[in-house]
Design a protein around this motif. Sequence first.
Motif, PDB file in Angstrom:
ATOM      1  N   LEU A 125     -10.867   7.499  -9.458  1.00 38.38           N
ATOM      2  CA  LEU A 125     -10.505   6.234  -8.824  1.00 38.38           C
ATOM      3  C   LEU A 125     -11.731   5.503  -8.283  1.00 38.38           C
ATOM      4  CD1 LEU A 125      -7.379   7.550  -6.897  1.00 38.38           C
ATOM      5  CD2 LEU A 125      -7.414   6.263  -9.035  1.00 38.38           C
ATOM      6  N   MET A 126     -12.880   5.796  -8.827  1.00 35.51           N
ATOM      7  CA  MET A 126     -14.124   5.221  -8.308  1.00 35.51           C
ATOM      8  C   MET A 126     -14.125   3.695  -8.393  1.00 35.51           C
ATOM      9  SD  MET A 126     -15.811   7.732  -7.089  1.00 35.51           S
ATOM     10  CE  MET A 126     -17.488   7.164  -6.919  1.00 35.51           C
ATOM     11  N   ALA A 127     -13.435   3.128  -9.353  1.00 40.29           N
ATOM     12  CA  ALA A 127     -13.406   1.671  -9.497  1.00 40.29           C
ATOM     13  C   ALA A 127     -12.122   1.060  -8.942  1.00 40.29           C
ATOM     14  CB  ALA A 127     -13.566   1.294 -10.970  1.00 40.29           C
ATOM     15  N   SER A 128     -11.249   1.892  -8.368  1.00 43.73           N
ATOM     16  CA  SER A 128      -9.954   1.400  -7.882  1.00 43.73           C
ATOM     17  C   SER A 128      -9.971   1.163  -6.386  1.00 43.73           C
ATOM     18  CB  SER A 128      -8.859   2.416  -8.215  1.00 43.73           C
ATOM     19  OG  SER A 128      -8.761   2.598  -9.598  1.00 43.73           O
ATOM     20  N   ARG A 129      -9.182   0.216  -5.958  1.00 47.74           N
ATOM     21  CA  ARG A 129      -9.045  -0.116  -4.541  1.00 47.74           C
ATOM     22  C   ARG A 129      -7.596   0.100  -4.115  1.00 47.74           C
ATOM     23  NH1 ARG A 129     -13.336  -3.099  -2.814  1.00 47.74           N
ATOM     24  NH2 ARG A 129     -12.179  -4.038  -1.118  1.00 47.74           N
ATOM     25  N   CYS A 130      -7.367   0.166  -2.809  1.00 50.68           N
ATOM     26  CA  CYS A 130      -6.005   0.240  -2.293  1.00 50.68           C
ATOM     27  C   CYS A 130      -5.354  -1.116  -2.508  1.00 50.68           C
ATOM     28  CB  CYS A 130      -6.007   0.578  -0.803  1.00 50.68           C
ATOM     29  SG  CYS A 130      -5.856   2.345  -0.522  1.00 50.68           S
ATOM     30  N   PRO A 131      -4.090  -1.187  -2.739  1.00 48.98           N
ATOM     31  CA  PRO A 131      -3.124  -0.093  -2.732  1.00 48.98           C
ATOM     32  C   PRO A 131      -3.006   0.638  -4.072  1.00 48.98           C
ATOM     33  CG  PRO A 131      -1.940  -2.129  -2.997  1.00 48.98           C
ATOM     34  CD  PRO A 131      -3.416  -2.487  -2.876  1.00 48.98           C
TER      35      PRO A 131
END
Length: 84
Positions: free
Chosen positions: A17-23
Amino acid sequence: MDNHCHSIGMEILTLDLMASRCPLALLMVKRSCRDLSPTQKLVIEVSQPTAKTDIVRYLQNNGFIIDIQADGIDQLVIIVKKGQ
């Protein structure tokens, strides 16, 4: 890469998930953890600060066994197993 730890019969999955943000990052963790079998471990890699906090809180509050492998400014690596 072989995602199996043959010596103990534990399958190891990775969620990058290094390139993913919340939510979105938290939703992906929830989905992946929900589908874990007792013989699987999930390695979660995340970098976004809010996602790190939310993911750890979710795992702790929902009975998962977590082992934090790395906790730095740029990366958090957690190994997750289903609780008993």
